[in-house]
Design an enzyme around this catalytic site. Sequence first.
Site, PDB file in Angstrom:
ATOM      1  N   GLY A 124      14.956  20.109  15.265  1.00 25.68           N
ATOM      2  CA  GLY A 124      13.626  20.668  15.032  1.00 25.68           C
ATOM      3  C   GLY A 124      13.647  21.915  14.165  1.00 25.68           C
ATOM      4  O   GLY A 124      13.683  23.050  14.672  1.00 25.68           O
ATOM      5  N   THR A 126      11.798  21.818  10.603  1.00 21.04           N
ATOM      6  CA  THR A 126      10.573  21.821   9.793  1.00 21.04           C
ATOM      7  C   THR A 126       9.335  22.080  10.654  1.00 21.04           C
ATOM      8  O   THR A 126       9.254  21.627  11.794  1.00 21.04           O
ATOM      9  CB  THR A 126      10.425  20.449   9.089  1.00 21.04           C
ATOM     10  OG1 THR A 126      11.602  20.215   8.330  1.00 21.04           O
ATOM     11  CG2 THR A 126       9.210  20.412   8.176  1.00 21.04           C
ATOM     12  N   GLY A 338      11.074  -9.947  -9.205  1.00 21.55           N
ATOM     13  CA  GLY A 338       9.745 -10.251  -9.740  1.00 21.55           C
ATOM     14  C   GLY A 338       8.686 -10.088  -8.652  1.00 21.55           C
ATOM     15  O   GLY A 338       8.790  -9.194  -7.802  1.00 21.55           O
ATOM     16  N   GLU A 362      16.114  16.626   4.314  1.00 17.07           N
ATOM     17  CA  GLU A 362      17.399  17.347   4.225  1.00 17.07           C
ATOM     18  C   GLU A 362      17.565  17.998   2.844  1.00 17.07           C
ATOM     19  O   GLU A 362      18.622  17.954   2.233  1.00 17.07           O
ATOM     20  CB  GLU A 362      18.564  16.422   4.586  1.00 17.07           C
ATOM     21  CG  GLU A 362      18.419  15.919   6.012  1.00 17.07           C
ATOM     22  CD  GLU A 362      19.716  15.645   6.724  1.00 17.07           C
ATOM     23  OE1 GLU A 362      20.768  16.151   6.295  1.00 17.07           O
ATOM     24  OE2 GLU A 362      19.657  14.962   7.751  1.00 17.07           O
ATOM     25  N   THR A 364      14.781  18.653  -0.576  1.00 17.31           N
ATOM     26  CA  THR A 364      14.225  17.789  -1.623  1.00 17.31           C
ATOM     27  C   THR A 364      15.158  17.820  -2.839  1.00 17.31           C
ATOM     28  O   THR A 364      16.040  18.683  -2.958  1.00 17.31           O
ATOM     29  CB  THR A 364      12.834  18.287  -2.074  1.00 17.31           C
ATOM     30  OG1 THR A 364      12.998  19.571  -2.679  1.00 17.31           O
ATOM     31  CG2 THR A 364      11.842  18.393  -0.918  1.00 17.31           C
TER      32      THR A 364
HETATM   33  P1  FAD Z   1       7.457  21.388   0.671  1.00 16.61           P
HETATM   34  O1  FAD Z   1       8.564  22.305   1.016  1.00 16.61           O
HETATM   35  O2  FAD Z   1       6.062  21.858   0.873  1.00 16.61           O
HETATM   36  O3  FAD Z   1       7.661  20.915  -0.829  1.00 16.61           O
HETATM   37  C1  FAD Z   1       6.624  20.294  -1.593  1.00 16.61           C
HETATM   38  C2  FAD Z   1       7.130  20.131  -3.026  1.00 16.61           C
HETATM   39  O4  FAD Z   1       7.391  21.423  -3.585  1.00 16.61           O
HETATM   40  C3  FAD Z   1       8.449  19.358  -3.113  1.00 16.61           C
HETATM   41  O5  FAD Z   1       8.464  18.575  -4.274  1.00 16.61           O
HETATM   42  C4  FAD Z   1       9.490  20.466  -3.247  1.00 16.61           C
HETATM   43  O6  FAD Z   1      10.679  20.023  -3.896  1.00 16.61           O
HETATM   44  C5  FAD Z   1       8.723  21.483  -4.061  1.00 16.61           C
HETATM   45  N1  FAD Z   1       9.232  22.841  -3.890  1.00 16.61           N
HETATM   46  C6  FAD Z   1       9.209  23.609  -2.777  1.00 16.61           C
HETATM   47  N2  FAD Z   1       9.754  24.800  -3.014  1.00 16.61           N
HETATM   48  C7  FAD Z   1      10.159  24.799  -4.318  1.00 16.61           C
HETATM   49  C8  FAD Z   1      10.796  25.736  -5.168  1.00 16.61           C
HETATM   50  N3  FAD Z   1      11.175  26.944  -4.735  1.00 16.61           N
HETATM   51  N4  FAD Z   1      11.029  25.380  -6.451  1.00 16.61           N
HETATM   52  C9  FAD Z   1      10.684  24.151  -6.904  1.00 16.61           C
HETATM   53  N5  FAD Z   1      10.085  23.219  -6.148  1.00 16.61           N
HETATM   54  C10 FAD Z   1       9.816  23.537  -4.867  1.00 16.61           C
HETATM   55  N6  FAD Z   1      12.685  18.007   9.336  1.00 16.61           N
HETATM   56  C11 FAD Z   1      13.386  18.400  10.431  1.00 16.61           C
HETATM   57  O7  FAD Z   1      13.483  19.583  10.723  1.00 16.61           O
HETATM   58  N7  FAD Z   1      13.985  17.481  11.244  1.00 16.61           N
HETATM   59  C12 FAD Z   1      13.921  16.142  11.011  1.00 16.61           C
HETATM   60  O8  FAD Z   1      14.487  15.348  11.764  1.00 16.61           O
HETATM   61  C13 FAD Z   1      13.175  15.687   9.877  1.00 16.61           C
HETATM   62  N8  FAD Z   1      13.009  14.356   9.637  1.00 16.61           N
HETATM   63  C14 FAD Z   1      12.128  13.953   8.653  1.00 16.61           C
HETATM   64  C15 FAD Z   1      11.806  12.599   8.545  1.00 16.61           C
HETATM   65  C16 FAD Z   1      10.873  12.182   7.603  1.00 16.61           C
HETATM   66  C17 FAD Z   1      10.498  10.739   7.522  1.00 16.61           C
HETATM   67  C18 FAD Z   1      10.271  13.144   6.729  1.00 16.61           C
HETATM   68  C19 FAD Z   1       9.252  12.724   5.709  1.00 16.61           C
HETATM   69  C20 FAD Z   1      10.612  14.461   6.828  1.00 16.61           C
HETATM   70  C21 FAD Z   1      11.537  14.890   7.802  1.00 16.61           C
HETATM   71  N9  FAD Z   1      11.819  16.247   7.965  1.00 16.61           N
HETATM   72  C22 FAD Z   1      12.557  16.669   9.052  1.00 16.61           C
HETATM   73  C23 FAD Z   1      11.179  17.242   7.124  1.00 16.61           C
HETATM   74  C24 FAD Z   1      11.791  17.367   5.734  1.00 16.61           C
HETATM   75  O9  FAD Z   1      13.056  17.946   5.805  1.00 16.61           O
HETATM   76  C25 FAD Z   1      10.789  18.148   4.879  1.00 16.61           C
HETATM   77  O10 FAD Z   1       9.710  17.258   4.617  1.00 16.61           O
HETATM   78  C26 FAD Z   1      11.403  18.678   3.604  1.00 16.61           C
HETATM   79  O11 FAD Z   1      12.265  19.729   3.900  1.00 16.61           O
HETATM   80  C27 FAD Z   1      10.350  19.161   2.596  1.00 16.61           C
HETATM   81  O12 FAD Z   1       9.446  20.030   3.196  1.00 16.61           O
HETATM   82  P2  FAD Z   1       7.873  19.794   2.998  1.00 16.61           P
HETATM   83  O13 FAD Z   1       7.617  18.360   3.318  1.00 16.61           O
HETATM   84  O14 FAD Z   1       7.153  20.824   3.783  1.00 16.61           O
HETATM   85  O15 FAD Z   1       7.630  19.983   1.455  1.00 16.61           O
END
Ligand code: FAD
Length: 382
Positions: A124, A126, A338, A362, A364
Site C-alpha cells: 500500500g 499509492t 487481423g 511500479e 511509469t
Molecule cells: P500520476 O503520477 O498522476 O502520473 C500521471 C502521468 O504524469 C503519467 O504519465 C506520469 O508518467 C506523468 N508524470 C508524473 N510525474 C511526472 C514528472 N515528474 N515528469 C514527467 N511526467 C510525469 N500502487 C501501489 O502502491 N500498490 C499496488 O499494488 C499497485 N497496483 C496497481 C495495479 C494497477 C492495475 C494500477 C493501474 C496501478 C497500481 N498501483 C499500485 C499504482 C501505480 O503504481 C500508479 O498508478 C503509478 O505509480 C502512477 O501513479 P498515478 O496513477 O497517480 O499517475
Amino acid sequence: MNLELSEEQVAAKALARDFTEREVIPNAAAWDRAESVDRAIVKKLGAVGFLGLTIGEQYGGSGGDHLAYCLVTEELGRGDSSVRGIVSVSLGLVAKSIAHWGSEEQKRAWLPRLTSGEAVGCFGLTEPGVGSDAANLATRAVRDGDSYVLTGSKMFITNGTWADVVLLFARTGGPGHRGVSAFLVPTDLPGLTRREIHGKLGLRGQATAELVLDGVRIPAGAMLGPEGRGFSVAMSALAKGRMSVAAGCVGIAQACLDAAVGYAGEREQFGAPIAGRQLVQELLADIAVDVDAARMLTWRVADLIDRGLPFATESSVAKLFASEAAVRCANNALQVFGGYGYIDEYPAGKLLRDARVMTLYEGTTQIHKLLIGRALTGVSAF
Ligand code: FAD
C-alpha cells in the site's frame, strides 16, 4: 554473465511451465471475463513453492536465486498476468521486504503464511492524490502510547481485497521521504475498509482495491524497519519488484510470439499461409527481437542481484524496455491475427490489455526515464 542456466534454474522453469500449462492457461480467458481469478490458485502457487522463491527454508521458503524467480515469473506471465501479479506482489514486494527488513518475530509471524499461500500480502503505497510522487504520501500514523493510529487511503492496491496483510506506508514525521515509515497491517482490524475497483482495461482477474483507514490502531511493533526509513523499504522493494514486472512482460511478449507464429502458419490468404508474406514476417521478427532484448535485460538484473552488485538503474532499464516491448509485441501480434485479434476468443486482445498497465505501475515509463536520466547526469529532473 553466464547465459547457461543451472540445473536448478532449468528445473524451476520446467515446473513453472508445467504449472502454467495445467493450472493457468486453460482458465485465463474465463477469469478475465469473470473479472476474478479463482482464489484457489494462491494455495496451489504456495504448494509448488512459487510464493517462497528466494526466501530461506527456515521461514517456509523454497530458496532459489533471482534468475530462477525471473524464469518462474516469466512462465506465469506467459499464462496470465493477473496470476503473475499475485506472486510479484505477495512474494516480491511483501514477503521479500519482510525477509530483508523484518525482525525475527515479524519473519516468524508472516513469512510461513505468505510463502505457503495461507495468507496473501498487498503493498500500500499509492494514494488517490499521490502516485508517481510517492514520497509525498498523506496517510498518517500517529503514535499513541504503545500503538500507532492510521488514517488515510490507498489506491489501486493489487491483491487489495484478498490480502491478509498490507505493507503500508504512512507518515510518522514531517514532509518528504524521511517522514515516511512502513507498517505490517493485518486487514481484519477495525477501521480498515476495502473496495474492489472494477472496470479495469486489463489485469481484470486481479483483485485491485482502494483501502480506507479510519483510525486503525496497530501495535508499535508492527513497524517494518526503522522509523523514518519507510521510503527506503518501499524503494528497495520496488527496485527488485521491477525485475519481476519486467520478467512478467517477457512472458507476455513470448506468449505474443508463440500465438502470432502459430496463427501466421495456419491462416491462409491469397492462396497461401500469411507466414510467407514479408510484411507479416516483419511483424514476427519485430516481436522476436523484443522478446530476446527484454529477456536479456531482465536476466542481467537477476544476475546483478544474485552477485550482490548494484542493480537499481539496470532494473529501471529492464522494466522500461520490457513493459514498452510487451505493449509493442501485443499490438504486433494483434495485427497478425487481423480481425480475429480483436475478439476475445483469440489471445492477442487480452495480451494487449494486460500489457498496457506495465508501462504505468511500479514507476511509469516517464518516471523510469527520469531515474535513468538522473543516474546518467547526476541531476534530478522530476
Ligand atoms: P500520476 O503520477 O498522476 O502520473 C500521471 C502521468 O504524469 C503519467 O504519465 C506520469 O508518467 C506523468 N508524470 C508524473 N510525474 C511526472 C514528472 N515528474 N515528469 C514527467 N511526467 C510525469 N500502487 C501501489 O502502491 N500498490 C499496488 O499494488 C499497485 N497496483 C496497481 C495495479 C494497477 C492495475 C494500477 C493501474 C496501478 C497500481 N498501483 C499500485 C499504482 C501505480 O503504481 C500508479 O498508478 C503509478 O505509480 C502512477 O501513479 P498515478 O496513477 O497517480 O499517475
